[in-house]
Design a protein around this motif. Structure first.
Motif, PDB file in Angstrom:
ATOM      1  N   MET A  93       0.836  -1.373  -0.039  1.00 11.50           N
ATOM      2  CA  MET A  93      -0.041   0.011  -0.041  1.00 11.50           C
ATOM      3  C   MET A  93       0.915   1.223  -0.222  1.00 11.50           C
ATOM      4  SD  MET A  93      -2.876   1.737  -0.235  1.00 11.50           S
ATOM      5  CE  MET A  93      -3.929   0.021   0.002  1.00 11.50           C
ATOM      6  N   TYR A  94       1.862   1.195   0.727  1.00 15.55           N
ATOM      7  CA  TYR A  94       2.767   2.645   0.869  1.00 15.55           C
ATOM      8  C   TYR A  94       3.320   2.553  -0.651  1.00 15.55           C
ATOM      9  CZ  TYR A  94       2.488   1.756   5.871  1.00 15.55           C
ATOM     10  OH  TYR A  94       1.843   1.645   6.995  1.00 15.55           O
ATOM     11  N   GLY A  95       3.507   1.576  -1.413  1.00 15.58           N
ATOM     12  CA  GLY A  95       3.789   2.150  -2.873  1.00 15.58           C
ATOM     13  C   GLY A  95       3.046   2.340  -3.944  1.00 15.58           C
ATOM     14  N   LEU A  96       1.607   2.060  -3.387  1.00 15.59           N
ATOM     15  CA  LEU A  96       0.466   2.144  -4.459  1.00 15.59           C
ATOM     16  C   LEU A  96       0.023   3.629  -3.980  1.00 15.59           C
ATOM     17  CD1 LEU A  96      -1.190  -1.314  -4.240  1.00 15.59           C
ATOM     18  CD2 LEU A  96      -0.106  -0.166  -6.238  1.00 15.59           C
ATOM     19  N   ALA A  97       0.317   4.267  -2.869  1.00 16.86           N
ATOM     20  CA  ALA A  97      -0.277   5.560  -2.624  1.00 16.86           C
ATOM     21  C   ALA A  97       0.518   6.692  -3.018  1.00 16.86           C
ATOM     22  CB  ALA A  97      -0.458   5.584  -0.858  1.00 16.86           C
ATOM     23  N   ASP A  98      -0.080   7.639  -3.513  1.00 20.07           N
ATOM     24  CA  ASP A  98       0.416   8.852  -4.056  1.00 20.07           C
ATOM     25  C   ASP A  98       1.017   9.638  -2.874  1.00 20.07           C
ATOM     26  OD1 ASP A  98       0.195   8.821  -6.917  1.00 20.07           O
ATOM     27  OD2 ASP A  98      -1.861   8.736  -6.280  1.00 20.07           O
ATOM     28  N   TYR A  99       0.332   9.384  -1.875  1.00 21.78           N
ATOM     29  CA  TYR A  99       0.421  10.163  -0.528  1.00 21.78           C
ATOM     30  C   TYR A  99       0.323   9.206   0.711  1.00 21.78           C
ATOM     31  CZ  TYR A  99      -0.095  14.201  -3.382  1.00 21.78           C
ATOM     32  OH  TYR A  99      -0.179  15.190  -4.307  1.00 21.78           O
ATOM     33  N   ASN A 100       1.395   9.155   1.561  1.00 25.15           N
ATOM     34  CA  ASN A 100       1.279   8.369   2.864  1.00 25.15           C
ATOM     35  C   ASN A 100       1.387   9.378   3.953  1.00 25.15           C
ATOM     36  OD1 ASN A 100       1.370   5.294   2.053  1.00 25.15           O
ATOM     37  ND2 ASN A 100       3.151   5.931   1.050  1.00 25.15           N
ATOM     38  N   VAL A 101       0.134   9.432   4.531  1.00 26.69           N
ATOM     39  CA  VAL A 101      -0.160  10.580   5.511  1.00 26.69           C
ATOM     40  C   VAL A 101      -0.144  10.048   6.938  1.00 26.69           C
ATOM     41  CG1 VAL A 101      -1.529  12.480   6.105  1.00 26.69           C
ATOM     42  CG2 VAL A 101      -1.129  11.902   3.595  1.00 26.69           C
ATOM     43  N   ALA A 102       0.802  10.864   7.741  1.00 24.34           N
ATOM     44  CA  ALA A 102       0.784  10.410   9.081  1.00 24.34           C
ATOM     45  C   ALA A 102      -0.093  11.403   9.733  1.00 24.34           C
ATOM     46  CB  ALA A 102       2.063  10.685   9.605  1.00 24.34           C
ATOM     47  N   VAL A 103      -1.117  11.056  10.617  1.00 25.53           N
ATOM     48  CA  VAL A 103      -2.014  11.777  11.440  1.00 25.53           C
ATOM     49  C   VAL A 103      -1.538  11.445  12.805  1.00 25.53           C
ATOM     50  CG1 VAL A 103      -4.243  12.400  12.037  1.00 25.53           C
ATOM     51  CG2 VAL A 103      -3.938  11.692   9.652  1.00 25.53           C
ATOM     52  N   THR A 104      -0.431  12.221  13.027  1.00 25.69           N
ATOM     53  CA  THR A 104       0.447  11.927  14.373  1.00 25.69           C
ATOM     54  C   THR A 104       1.226  10.578  13.878  1.00 25.69           C
ATOM     55  OG1 THR A 104      -0.906  10.640  15.941  1.00 25.69           O
ATOM     56  CG2 THR A 104      -1.338  12.790  15.703  1.00 25.69           C
ATOM     57  N   GLY A 105       2.181  10.464  14.905  1.00 21.67           N
ATOM     58  CA  GLY A 105       3.326   9.646  14.835  1.00 21.67           C
ATOM     59  C   GLY A 105       2.912   8.206  16.042  1.00 21.67           C
ATOM     60  N   GLN A 106       1.755   8.350  16.261  1.00 24.49           N
ATOM     61  CA  GLN A 106       1.445   7.651  17.460  1.00 24.49           C
ATOM     62  C   GLN A 106      -0.001   6.732  17.122  1.00 24.49           C
ATOM     63  OE1 GLN A 106       2.895   7.489  20.633  1.00 24.49           O
ATOM     64  NE2 GLN A 106       4.194   8.631  19.430  1.00 24.49           N
ATOM     65  N   PRO A 107      -0.156   5.624  17.691  1.00 18.42           N
ATOM     66  CA  PRO A 107      -1.316   4.856  17.366  1.00 18.42           C
ATOM     67  C   PRO A 107      -2.610   5.358  17.530  1.00 18.42           C
ATOM     68  CG  PRO A 107       0.264   3.403  18.418  1.00 18.42           C
ATOM     69  CD  PRO A 107       0.781   4.951  18.504  1.00 18.42           C
ATOM     70  N   HIS A 108      -3.475   5.647  16.777  1.00 26.81           N
ATOM     71  CA  HIS A 108      -4.868   5.867  17.305  1.00 26.81           C
ATOM     72  C   HIS A 108      -5.754   5.382  16.416  1.00 26.81           C
ATOM     73  CE1 HIS A 108      -5.205   9.276  14.612  1.00 26.81           C
ATOM     74  NE2 HIS A 108      -3.652   9.250  14.699  1.00 26.81           N
ATOM     75  N   SER A 109      -7.117   5.700  16.324  1.00 25.14           N
ATOM     76  CA  SER A 109      -8.056   5.052  15.615  1.00 25.14           C
ATOM     77  C   SER A 109      -8.257   5.770  14.143  1.00 25.14           C
ATOM     78  CB  SER A 109      -9.553   5.504  16.083  1.00 25.14           C
ATOM     79  OG  SER A 109     -10.541   5.522  15.173  1.00 25.14           O
ATOM     80  N   GLU A 110      -8.585   4.633  13.206  1.00 20.99           N
ATOM     81  CA  GLU A 110      -8.785   5.182  11.680  1.00 20.99           C
ATOM     82  C   GLU A 110      -9.876   6.027  11.513  1.00 20.99           C
ATOM     83  OE1 GLU A 110     -10.363   0.991  12.110  1.00 20.99           O
ATOM     84  OE2 GLU A 110      -9.175   2.312  13.041  1.00 20.99           O
ATOM     85  N   ILE A 111     -10.875   6.291  12.697  1.00 21.52           N
ATOM     86  CA  ILE A 111     -11.939   7.343  12.594  1.00 21.52           C
ATOM     87  C   ILE A 111     -11.604   8.642  12.752  1.00 21.52           C
ATOM     88  CG2 ILE A 111     -14.099   7.879  13.588  1.00 21.52           C
ATOM     89  CD1 ILE A 111     -14.610   4.818  14.401  1.00 21.52           C
ATOM     90  N   SER A 112     -10.641   8.851  13.716  1.00 18.55           N
ATOM     91  CA  SER A 112     -10.075  10.176  14.006  1.00 18.55           C
ATOM     92  C   SER A 112      -9.121  10.611  12.951  1.00 18.55           C
ATOM     93  CB  SER A 112      -9.181   9.989  15.491  1.00 18.55           C
ATOM     94  OG  SER A 112      -8.244   9.084  15.521  1.00 18.55           O
ATOM     95  N   SER A 113      -8.258   9.564  12.220  1.00 22.07           N
ATOM     96  CA  SER A 113      -7.439   9.876  11.386  1.00 22.07           C
ATOM     97  C   SER A 113      -8.076  10.535  10.108  1.00 22.07           C
ATOM     98  CB  SER A 113      -6.505   8.740  10.845  1.00 22.07           C
ATOM     99  OG  SER A 113      -5.795   8.392  11.880  1.00 22.07           O
ATOM    100  N   LEU A 114      -9.072   9.942   9.796  1.00 23.02           N
ATOM    101  CA  LEU A 114     -10.161  10.317   8.719  1.00 23.02           C
ATOM    102  C   LEU A 114     -10.847  11.724   9.026  1.00 23.02           C
ATOM    103  CD1 LEU A 114     -11.481   9.888   5.926  1.00 23.02           C
ATOM    104  CD2 LEU A 114     -13.170   8.754   7.237  1.00 23.02           C
ATOM    105  N   ALA A 115     -11.207  11.878  10.260  1.00 23.06           N
ATOM    106  CA  ALA A 115     -11.793  13.175  10.512  1.00 23.06           C
ATOM    107  C   ALA A 115     -10.965  14.181  10.671  1.00 23.06           C
ATOM    108  CB  ALA A 115     -12.542  13.011  12.044  1.00 23.06           C
TER     109      ALA A 115
END
Length: 176
Positions: free
Chosen positions: A119-141
């Motif tokens: 996935m990291y190679g297929l994506a045009d942008y790999n975007v970090a929403v903080t560098g800490q584990p958290h929810s995909e819901i909060s990342s999307l928001a």
């Protein structure tokens, strides 16, 4: 909202475990300006739940299951779109959002379980929403809020049958 087409691709969904979280990914996307969600799994329960909310609360939002995620990405890119993978390992959101914002067609990938390394190679942008584990819901928001710069709060939802009336205290809704 702004003429952008933004859809979500949910991968790694496990129907026996992730139904509630995946539904919340879709609802978050819908509320904050995405046009729909592709689900790389079979889960009619998620589709029906999301369709019911969109029917009652208005707006156009699709939810499609049984999507082959690699094909979805390939087709999206072939149609001129860009792929944004939300992860903790990418470029920090504030450092890359100005480069992403002009894109008119975005597919935002959010994973449930461990995302395949390709996935990291297929994506045009790999975007970090903080560098800490958290929810995909909060990342999307957070991603959608940064993408739309807060304008999602005034986004209309045509054909709604119900809406919330903002109030300082209590819960007020209005049947339309």
């Amino acid at each position: 909202m702004t003429g952008k087409e933004v859809a979500i691709l949910r991968i790694g969904h496990r129907p026996e475990r992730d139904q509630r979280v995946t539904t919340h990914v879709a609802l978050t996307g819908r509320a904050l300006g995405a046009s729909g969600m592709y689900l790389a799994a079979s889960d009619k329960g998620v589709v029906e739940s999301v369709d019911d909310v969109a029917d009652r609360w208005g707006g156009k939002f699709f939810c499609e299951d049984n999507v082959k995620w690699r094909v979805c990405i390939r087709d999206w890119k072939a149609a001129g779109g860009k792929v944004v993978h939300l992860t903790m390992y990418g470029i920090n959101l504030p450092d890359i959002i100005s480069e992403i914002r002009p894109c008119e067609k975005l597919l935002v990938v959010v994973g449930a379980e461990k995302v395949p390394g390709e996935m990291y190679g297929l994506a045009d942008y790999n975007v970090a929403v903080t560098g800490q584990p958290h929810s995909e819901i909060s990342s999307l928001a957070l991603f959608l809020d940064h993408l739309y710069e807060g304008t999602e709060f005034s986004h209309p939802f045509p054909d709604a049958k119900i809406r919330i009336v903002p109030s300082k205290a209590g819960k007020q809704t209005e049947e339309l």
